[in-house]
Design a protein around this motif. Structure first.
Motif, mmCIF file in Angstrom:
data_model
loop_
_atom_site.group_PDB
_atom_site.id
_atom_site.type_symbol
_atom_site.label_atom_id
_atom_site.label_comp_id
_atom_site.label_asym_id
_atom_site.label_seq_id
_atom_site.Cartn_x
_atom_site.Cartn_y
_atom_site.Cartn_z
ATOM 1 N N TYR A 1 22.514 34.241 31.131
ATOM 2 C CA TYR A 1 23.215 34.407 32.401
ATOM 3 C C TYR A 1 22.853 33.319 33.399
ATOM 4 O O TYR A 1 23.701 32.881 34.181
ATOM 5 N N SER A 2 21.624 32.828 33.370
ATOM 6 C CA SER A 2 21.156 31.879 34.373
ATOM 7 C C SER A 2 21.808 30.500 34.272
ATOM 8 O O SER A 2 21.580 29.651 35.135
ATOM 9 N N GLU A 3 22.627 30.258 33.223
ATOM 10 C CA GLU A 3 23.345 28.984 33.147
ATOM 11 C C GLU A 3 24.861 29.179 33.232
ATOM 12 O O GLU A 3 25.617 28.211 33.157
ATOM 13 N N MET A 4 25.312 30.436 33.421
ATOM 14 C CA MET A 4 26.744 30.724 33.444
ATOM 15 C C MET A 4 27.321 30.623 34.854
ATOM 16 O O MET A 4 26.683 31.033 35.821
ATOM 17 N N ARG A 5 28.535 30.116 34.946
ATOM 18 C CA ARG A 5 29.277 30.138 36.199
ATOM 19 C C ARG A 5 29.997 31.473 36.299
ATOM 20 O O ARG A 5 30.522 32.004 35.319
ATOM 21 N N LEU A 6 30.042 32.020 37.516
ATOM 22 C CA LEU A 6 30.548 33.384 37.699
ATOM 23 C C LEU A 6 32.010 33.517 37.318
ATOM 24 O O LEU A 6 32.417 34.537 36.757
ATOM 25 N N ALA A 7 32.830 32.522 37.631
ATOM 26 C CA ALA A 7 34.250 32.613 37.284
ATOM 27 C C ALA A 7 34.438 32.685 35.775
ATOM 28 O O ALA A 7 35.314 33.407 35.282
ATOM 29 N N ASN A 8 33.620 31.950 35.037
ATOM 30 C CA ASN A 8 33.727 31.985 33.581
ATOM 31 C C ASN A 8 33.242 33.308 33.014
ATOM 32 O O ASN A 8 33.792 33.819 32.034
ATOM 33 N N LEU A 9 32.225 33.880 33.641
ATOM 34 C CA LEU A 9 31.782 35.218 33.252
ATOM 35 C C LEU A 9 32.910 36.221 33.476
ATOM 36 O O LEU A 9 33.132 37.130 32.671
ATOM 37 N N SER A 10 33.640 36.027 34.574
ATOM 38 C CA SER A 10 34.766 36.916 34.866
ATOM 39 C C SER A 10 35.869 36.797 33.820
ATOM 40 O O SER A 10 36.631 37.750 33.612
ATOM 41 N N GLY A 11 35.981 35.639 33.178
ATOM 42 C CA GLY A 11 36.969 35.499 32.118
ATOM 43 C C GLY A 11 36.746 36.505 31.002
ATOM 44 O O GLY A 11 37.700 37.035 30.422
ATOM 45 N N GLN B 1 20.879 19.502 33.987
ATOM 46 C CA GLN B 1 22.222 20.054 33.870
ATOM 47 C C GLN B 1 22.655 20.650 35.216
ATOM 48 O O GLN B 1 21.811 21.082 36.011
ATOM 49 N N PRO B 2 23.957 20.686 35.493
ATOM 50 C CA PRO B 2 24.429 21.237 36.770
ATOM 51 C C PRO B 2 23.989 22.687 36.953
ATOM 52 O O PRO B 2 24.103 23.503 36.034
ATOM 53 N N LEU B 3 23.501 23.003 38.136
ATOM 54 C CA LEU B 3 23.094 24.377 38.427
ATOM 55 C C LEU B 3 24.330 25.259 38.573
ATOM 56 O O LEU B 3 25.362 24.815 39.076
ATOM 57 N N PRO B 4 24.253 26.516 38.136
ATOM 58 C CA PRO B 4 25.386 27.425 38.297
ATOM 59 C C PRO B 4 25.524 27.865 39.756
ATOM 60 O O PRO B 4 24.704 27.505 40.609
ATOM 61 N N ASP B 5 26.553 28.646 40.043
ATOM 62 C CA ASP B 5 26.848 29.061 41.420
ATOM 63 C C ASP B 5 26.190 30.386 41.785
ATOM 64 O O ASP B 5 26.739 31.197 42.523
ATOM 65 N N HIS B 6 25.002 30.619 41.262
ATOM 66 C CA HIS B 6 24.220 31.805 41.619
ATOM 67 C C HIS B 6 22.776 31.516 41.255
ATOM 68 O O HIS B 6 22.478 30.547 40.543
ATOM 69 N N GLY B 7 21.879 32.347 41.740
ATOM 70 C CA GLY B 7 20.462 32.113 41.483
ATOM 71 C C GLY B 7 19.909 31.027 42.386
ATOM 72 O O GLY B 7 20.623 30.412 43.178
ATOM 73 N N LYS B 8 18.617 30.779 42.281
ATOM 74 C CA LYS B 8 17.994 29.723 43.077
ATOM 75 C C LYS B 8 18.574 28.370 42.694
ATOM 76 O O LYS B 8 18.726 28.063 41.521
ATOM 77 N N GLN B 9 18.870 27.577 43.693
ATOM 78 C CA GLN B 9 19.472 26.266 43.447
ATOM 79 C C GLN B 9 18.380 25.206 43.257
ATOM 80 O O GLN B 9 18.299 24.214 43.982
ATOM 81 N N GLU B 10 17.567 25.448 42.263
ATOM 82 C CA GLU B 10 16.508 24.508 41.897
ATOM 83 C C GLU B 10 16.103 24.787 40.459
ATOM 84 O O GLU B 10 16.373 25.860 39.909
ATOM 85 N N TYR B 11 15.447 23.820 39.851
ATOM 86 C CA TYR B 11 14.994 23.964 38.476
ATOM 87 C C TYR B 11 13.570 24.514 38.445
ATOM 88 O O TYR B 11 12.775 24.236 39.336
ATOM 89 N N ASP B 12 13.258 25.310 37.442
ATOM 90 C CA ASP B 12 11.892 25.821 37.265
ATOM 91 C C ASP B 12 11.145 24.855 36.345
ATOM 92 O O ASP B 12 10.983 25.099 35.143
ATOM 93 N N LEU B 13 10.689 23.769 36.932
ATOM 94 C CA LEU B 13 10.060 22.701 36.161
ATOM 95 C C LEU B 13 8.723 23.114 35.558
ATOM 96 O O LEU B 13 8.217 22.444 34.657
ATOM 97 N N ASN B 14 8.146 24.202 36.065
ATOM 98 C CA ASN B 14 6.861 24.675 35.543
ATOM 99 C C ASN B 14 7.028 25.838 34.566
ATOM 100 O O ASN B 14 6.095 26.603 34.335
#
Length: 496
Positions: free
Chosen positions: A474-484, A86-99
């Protein structure tokens, strides 16, 4: 970052370096409100972005005053980073935690697990970091509450887990754990007593996104693919014993589910019964009323688990609120909704979080129609099925073809909230509508926007809800949508 290499000192260094990674709108101090404004958040967000920075973002963007901290789960739904693919959000590490592994993200204290064989549950993902010990002091300084958020999702490779697992129709182990199994019940009560006595928490919420064998056999859920009718649960020794004590003929129940399995396999294969899908199901149910009795057996067992958790927490600390997560299937499956008797649940609930995900709700409603439309309602067109279900559930939404692309409306949230509030009328139990922000949907299906989130939050509060919970994590939310969500809270404050 290797989880085994992270201790508290390392965590603080990482958190400090990460704190500049998120841009927060220059909106000044967060608006204050008497309403509960909650958000579900996992340990990974604090590890990746820094404790203080995450709290800054949650307060300033969404006016959050209550953290629902994912402290126990082996699932990715409420813990870990974004689901891989799934697309990564605009915050947090820009990678998946595959482990990702999961487990108890706090520190288990052995004295609370003496009466269960399930003992080794400490999450290895972040080394010896105790997320409750880390977050609670920082939150308290800001006047924020911390509620422990637990769910019954487990791995199959845990030591002794097979002793707690449910058994399916043919006696095979399932991945899920049996709430009638004393070892599992003792684990749950030990876990919540541990959190309540060991930490200065402000509440505890547990969730079980499961239902009984009748609904599962019919595919009465939005899960895909629907469960195999031969894999439904639970038929373990503890469930059979409880059934006998309650006057249920176990052998007739099993025979009924074997006949139901044949029915489901045939209907999913496209073979219409001579008298139709619906009539043939009722023929089975009338012949084997034990099918419905076994469904209620599972529901009553879950309710007893709620009551045991509630009693344990209150015995440890009377002032700690306890509540439950009610699965999204509550909006789709009338059978499941019938089992969620809010008046009954209010006897051992300080609050109930009712899932009212409107954005992903359209996709899920359509999936429910696909599943149940291949069994019980196979004689109906998908649109007729949807229209019927809207009538059953008191909803007015778009067509079957449209809802995956447009989602459900803010009116859906408003109606579900009103129904839930009416369900607890006369009790002290609070209803907290749960709104989705960026829960993954298919690429061409409905996506959240700041405006859609704002409208859903406004709908949740219109008419008197005492709080709202932003979900899934929170780790899957986009910040602008959280601001909504924050815009809605500020607007409500200005208009009050």
């Amino acid at each position: 970052m290797s989880g085994s290499d992270v201790n508290r000192r390392d965590f603080l260094k990482i958190a400090g370096a990460a704190s500049a990674a998120i841009a927060v709108p220059n909106s000044g101090r967060a608006a204050t409100t008497s309403k509960m404004i909650g958000i579900q958040v996992g340990a990974i967000s604090f590890v990746d972005e820094g404790t203080e920075k995450v709290l800054d973002v949650l307060q300033e963007r969404a006016n959050v005053n209550t953290l629902f901290l994912a402290v126990f789960t082996y699932g990715r739904g409420i813990a870990g980073r974004q689901i891989p693919g799934q697309p990564l959000p605009d915050h947090g590490k820009q990678e998946y935690d595959l482990n990702f592994h999961g487990g108890n993200f706090a520190t288990p204290h052995p004295q609370y697990y003496k009466n269960t064989v399930l003992k080794d549950t400490r999450a290895p993902d972040h080394g010896n970091l105790d997320i409750l010990a880390e977050v609670i002091p920082a939150a308290k300084k800001r006047g924020m509450k911390v509620i422990c958020w637990l769910e019954d999702v487990f791995r199959t490779d845990l030591p002794n887990i097979e002793k707690l697992q449910e058994r399916d129709l043919y006696g095979r182990n399932a991945e899920t754990l049996c709430v009638n199994n004393p070892d599992y019940r003792n684990f749950l009560t030990g876990l919540v007593e541990d959190y309540t006595r060991s930490y200065d928490i402000d509440g505890l919420m547990w969730g079980s996104e499961r239902q009984g064998a009748l609904s599962d056999s019919l595919g009465a859920t939005h899960d895909t693919p629907p469960i195999d009718p031969g894999r439904v649960t639970c038929f373990c020794e503890f469930c059979r014993s409880r059934a006998k004590a309650g006057g249920i003929n176990v052998e007739r129940a099993k025979q009924g589910f074997l006949e139901l399995e044949k029915y489901v396999r045939s209907t999913r294969g496209g073979k219409r019964p001579t008298d139709g899908y619906y009539v043939q199901f009722w023929r089975l149910l009338l012949r084997y009323p034990e099918l419905a009795a076994w469904e209620m057996l599972w529901t009553d067992s879950l309710r007893e688990t709620y009551a045991a958790i509630y009693k344990t927490v209150k015995g440890a600390k009377e002032t700690v609120p306890v509540g439950w997560h009610i699965w999204h299937n509550n909006s789709f499956n009338p059978i499941y909704r019938a089992e969620q008797d809010l008046q009954e649940l209010s006897k051992y609930s300080d609050f109930i979080k009712v899932v009212m995900y409107n954005n992903c709700g359209g996709e899920r409603m359509a999936l429910y129609a696909d599943n149940i439309g291949s069994t019980l309602y196979g004689d109906l067109s998908k649109q007729a099925l949807i229209d019927m279900n809207y009538s059953f559930m008191g909803l007015k939404e778009s067509s079957y073809d449209q809802i995956p692309r447009v989602g459900l409306s803010a009116d859906y949230v408003y109606r579900e909230k009103n129904r839930a509030l009416a369900g607890v009328a006369g009790t002290r139990t609070q209803i907290w509508p749960c709104i989705d922000i960026d829960i993954p949907t298919e690429a061409d299906h409905s996506k959240c926007t700041p405006q859609s989130v704002k409208e859903a939050v406004l709908a949740a509060f219109r008419g008197g809800a005492p709080g709202v919970l932003l979900s899934r994590k929170y780790s899957e939310m986009r910040l602008a949508n959280l601001s909504g969500a924050g815009e809605a809270i500020r607007e409500l404050k200005l208009s009050s």
